[in-house]
Write a protein that holds these residues in place. Structure first.
Motif, PDB file in Angstrom:
ATOM      1  N   ARG A  72       0.843  -1.201   0.000  1.00 22.90           N
ATOM      2  CA  ARG A  72       0.000   0.000   0.000  1.00 22.90           C
ATOM      3  C   ARG A  72       0.869   1.239   0.000  1.00 22.90           C
ATOM      4  O   ARG A  72       1.935   1.267   0.621  1.00 22.90           O
ATOM      5  N   HIS A 115       0.443   5.869  -0.386  1.00 19.95           N
ATOM      6  CA  HIS A 115      -0.411   7.043  -0.538  1.00 19.95           C
ATOM      7  C   HIS A 115       0.089   7.853  -1.731  1.00 19.95           C
ATOM      8  O   HIS A 115       1.266   8.177  -1.812  1.00 19.95           O
ATOM      9  N   GLU A 116      -0.804   8.185  -2.640  1.00 15.52           N
ATOM     10  CA  GLU A 116      -0.428   8.989  -3.799  1.00 15.52           C
ATOM     11  C   GLU A 116      -0.185  10.439  -3.390  1.00 15.52           C
ATOM     12  O   GLU A 116       0.845  10.997  -3.675  1.00 15.52           O
ATOM     13  N   SER A 136      -6.800   8.406  -1.268  1.00 17.24           N
ATOM     14  CA  SER A 136      -5.817   8.313  -2.346  1.00 17.24           C
ATOM     15  C   SER A 136      -4.886   7.115  -2.185  1.00 17.24           C
ATOM     16  O   SER A 136      -3.869   7.044  -2.855  1.00 17.24           O
ATOM     17  N   LYS A 177      -3.291   3.673  -2.751  1.00 18.54           N
ATOM     18  CA  LYS A 177      -3.213   2.737  -3.870  1.00 18.54           C
ATOM     19  C   LYS A 177      -2.688   1.406  -3.355  1.00 18.54           C
ATOM     20  O   LYS A 177      -1.817   1.361  -2.485  1.00 18.54           O
ATOM     21  N   GLU A 178      -3.207   0.324  -3.901  1.00 17.17           N
ATOM     22  CA  GLU A 178      -2.776  -1.014  -3.531  1.00 17.17           C
ATOM     23  C   GLU A 178      -2.331  -1.758  -4.770  1.00 17.17           C
ATOM     24  O   GLU A 178      -2.913  -1.593  -5.845  1.00 17.17           O
ATOM     25  N   GLU A 179      -1.296  -2.591  -4.620  1.00 17.50           N
ATOM     26  CA  GLU A 179      -0.882  -3.458  -5.714  1.00 17.50           C
ATOM     27  C   GLU A 179      -0.274  -4.726  -5.146  1.00 17.50           C
ATOM     28  O   GLU A 179       0.271  -4.716  -4.038  1.00 17.50           O
TER      29      GLU A 179
END
Length: 109
Positions: A28, A30-31, A37, A39-41
């Motif tokens: 995880r 934070h943009e 905001s 983002k997870e990948e």
């Protein structure tokens, strides 16, 4: 205490994990720092995009969460492939020594 030594990690693209972590481990970030905001990948997507980040996040999680930990983290250099710009400093390969220590400590028990 800063002793002036740096750790150079190469071949970060070849990192493997056991079990279902390849698809289930989520990173995880934070943009913008604003709510919503995040983002997870997965491990696979992050390894394709920025393989160095996997090693960096793992090491940073093991360091103390203070000024000294941030200073130590600054002395870590991670590269995806075997090439790195630190050849002039003539780095020493510690892989065999680390393996010997790991296997000797597990056999003592």
């Amino acid at each position: 205490m800063n002793m002036g030594t740096y750790v150079v990690v190469i071949n970060a693209e070849k990192v493997t994990v056991s079990g279902n972590k390849m698809t289930e481990k989520i990173y995880r970030r934070h943009e913008t720092g604003r709510p919503g905001s995040m983002k997870e990948e997965t491990f696979v997507k992050l390894q394709q995009r920025i393989p160095e980040r996997i090693i960096e996040k793992a090491v940073k999680g093991m360091l103390p969460k203070n000024r000294m930990g941030r200073e130590i983290f600054g002395q870590l250099k991670v590269y995806a492939g075997p090439e790195h710009p630190h050849a002039a400093q003539s780095p020493v390969d510690l892989t065999a020594e680390v393996k010997a220590r790991c296997y000797s400590s597990s056999q003592r028990k």
